[in-house]
Design a protein around this motif. Structure first.
Motif, PDB file in Angstrom:
ATOM      1  N   TYR A 176       0.820  -1.093   0.048  1.00 21.75           N
ATOM      2  CA  TYR A 176      -0.052   0.020   0.028  1.00 21.75           C
ATOM      3  C   TYR A 176       0.836   1.346  -0.041  1.00 21.75           C
TER       4      TYR A 176
ATOM      5  N   THR B 249      -9.747   0.726   4.180  1.00 23.51           N
ATOM      6  CA  THR B 249      -8.327   0.762   4.568  1.00 23.51           C
ATOM      7  C   THR B 249      -8.345   0.297   6.268  1.00 23.51           C
TER       8      THR B 249
ATOM      9  N   SER C 184      -4.828  -1.782   3.067  1.00 19.78           N
ATOM     10  CA  SER C 184      -6.133  -2.190   2.934  1.00 19.78           C
ATOM     11  C   SER C 184      -6.307  -3.096   4.045  1.00 19.78           C
TER      12      SER C 184
END
Length: 255
Positions: free
Chosen positions: A75, A135, A211
């Motif tokens: 991420y 998230t 996430s």
């Protein structure tokens, strides 16, 4: 009847009424102005979102930075643990009047400097995360000890006279390229006491954003527990995602 006398009396009564009306209008304007000034003063009272925290030693820093690097690989839009996002163990988050910050430092210092906190051995034993839409904010969880709980309560009591019920995004520190302050964060700080203190206290070191799928995968992996010690204590102004963004004050911990 003397017409001139009657007209003079009538003119005098009109003039007196006009003066009285002007006086009333002046008093009404003064009261309204005063009310506006007082209201504006309250609205413009500066508030700062603070985090009174413990700074971990090298052992914890190495684990947190390694976990942060792993999250950034999956991420990249997350944040790096750096000078603006210091790894830390939150003890207390509060909204306080900015004008009273020096009093907050003095009150918290009276609690922190009289304990041999640098000798404490704390145990990190698992990962966790707080969901935020798609998230989540991950962290390494630390076992809450009696000493930690007692320290937290003493800090709550010490800074209570300088706290306010809530704040806005303006209470937080931001970066020029990232001024996003999450509404959930504003509510989190507002509710920190009593919702996240005492028996509900979850001491941890934040490791970053990813996430929820990636965070769930990390939680499913084995965690090798380790011990570490606090290396310092500070007050920070909170930033986006509850990061320790701006150091306001620090204390040396004794052994």
């Amino acid at each position: 009847m003397n017409k001139n006398l009657t007209f003079s009396k009538y003119r005098t009564e009109i003039w007196s009424g006009f003066l009285l009306l002007n006086l009333c209008l002046s008093l009404l304007t003064a009261c309204t102005t005063t009310q506006k000034v007082n209201t504006t003063s309250v609205k413009q009272e500066s508030v700062t979102a603070i985090d009174i925290l413990l700074e971990p030693d090298v052992t914890m820093l190495q684990h947190a930075e390694a976990a942060n690097a792993s999250l950034l690989k999956v991420y990249p839009k997350g944040f790096v643990l750096d000078a603006l996002h210091k790894p830390h163990i939150t003890l207390l988050q509060r909204y306080v009047r900015t004008v009273d910050l020096d009093k907050v430092y003095a009150a918290a210092g009276n609690v922190l400097i009289h304990k041999k906190i640098a000798d404490w051995k704390l145990k990190a034993f698992k990962y966790y995360y707080i969901p935020n839409n798609d998230t989540g904010l991950g962290g390494i969880v630390i076992e809450p000890t009696e000493k930690l709980l007692k320290l937290q309560q003493e800090l709550i009591d010490a800074v209570a006279p300088y706290t306010v019920n809530t704040g806005t995004a303006n209470a937080f520190a931001t970066e020029p390229e990232n001024t996003d302050i999450q509404s959930a964060l504003i509510d989190y700080v507002k509710a920190f006491v009593p919702k996240y203190t005492g028996m509900h206290f979850n001491p941890h070191v934040t490791i970053g954003v990813a996430s929820q799928d990636d965070l769930k995968r990390i939680l499913a992996e084995p965690f090798d527990a380790f011990t570490f010690s606090p290396a310092g204590a500070s007050v920070y102004q909170l930033g986006s995602y509850g990061t320790a963004m701006k150091k306001l004050h620090a204390w040396n911990l004794t052994h």
